[in-house]
Design a protein around this motif. Structure first.
Motif, short mmCIF file in Angstrom:
data_model
loop_
_atom_site.label_atom_id
_atom_site.label_comp_id
_atom_site.label_asym_id
_atom_site.label_seq_id
_atom_site.Cartn_x
_atom_site.Cartn_y
_atom_site.Cartn_z
N LEU A 25 0.83 -1.21 0.00
CA LEU A 25 0.00 0.00 0.00
C LEU A 25 0.86 1.26 0.00
O LEU A 25 0.60 2.21 -0.75
CB LEU A 25 -0.95 0.00 1.19
N LEU A 26 1.90 1.27 0.83
CA LEU A 26 2.80 2.44 0.86
C LEU A 26 3.56 2.60 -0.45
O LEU A 26 3.75 3.72 -0.93
CB LEU A 26 3.78 2.32 2.03
N SER A 27 3.99 1.48 -1.02
CA SER A 27 4.71 1.55 -2.29
C SER A 27 3.82 2.05 -3.41
O SER A 27 4.26 2.83 -4.26
CB SER A 27 5.30 0.18 -2.63
N LEU A 28 2.56 1.63 -3.41
CA LEU A 28 1.61 2.17 -4.38
C LEU A 28 1.48 3.68 -4.21
O LEU A 28 1.45 4.42 -5.19
CB LEU A 28 0.23 1.52 -4.22
N SER A 29 1.39 4.12 -2.96
CA SER A 29 1.28 5.56 -2.69
C SER A 29 2.47 6.32 -3.25
O SER A 29 2.32 7.36 -3.88
CB SER A 29 1.18 5.82 -1.18
N LYS A 30 3.65 5.78 -3.02
CA LYS A 30 4.86 6.45 -3.52
C LYS A 30 4.89 6.45 -5.04
O LYS A 30 5.37 7.40 -5.66
CB LYS A 30 6.10 5.77 -2.95
N CYS A 31 4.39 5.38 -5.66
CA CYS A 31 4.41 5.28 -7.12
C CYS A 31 3.32 6.13 -7.78
O CYS A 31 3.26 6.21 -9.01
CB CYS A 31 4.27 3.83 -7.55
#
Length: 141
Positions: free
Chosen positions: A82-88
């Protein structure tokens, strides 16, 4: 032996954070898989690296590899994805890439349903809703 963190996968967990390209991350994950060392900890580190690098396409490939390998989504992997999606959601410079918003939200909802979320995952999900910056994200939040 835990599916999350095996001692045999330590070499890959240590190499992935120093990757300088999405191709290198995918190569390390491929090597881990070929040697039967791919576990949730390797996948989590790889997803986290893709998030920090804003490597959206590689993150999506990792998600496909995770599903194909039958690696379960636990609360740690859920939160990291979820955090990686946010960063991407942002490009390599600044600003939201609007074309990704709907897909990111859909993937976030999908992974949310795969594990029992905890308070850390909730924070990650709320962050995702914030960055997609649309009414669908607000409704999901």
């Amino acid at each position: 032996e835990s599916l999350y963190r095996s001692p045999q996968s330590a070499k890959f967990r240590q190499k992935i954070p120093d990757s300088t390209s999405p191709e290198q991350v995918l190569q390390f994950v491929g090597e881990a898989s070929a040697l039967c060392r791919l576990d949730s900890s390797v996948m989590s580190v790889a997803m986290k690296r893709c998030g920090y690098g804003h490597w959206f396409d590689a993150l999506l490939q990792l998600r496909d590899i995770q599903k194909a390998a039958g690696l379960p989504t636990d609360d740690i992997l859920q939160s990291i994805f979820l955090l990686s999606l946010s960063k991407c959601s942002k490009g390599s410079k600044f600003g939201l890439i609007h074309e990704r918003s709907q897909r990111i939200l859909k993937l976030g909802k999908e992974v949310w349903s795969e594990a029992q979320p905890n308070h850390i995952c909730l924070g990650s999900a709320l962050r995702l809703c914030e960055v997609v910056a649309n009414s669908a994200g607000l409704r999901w939040a």
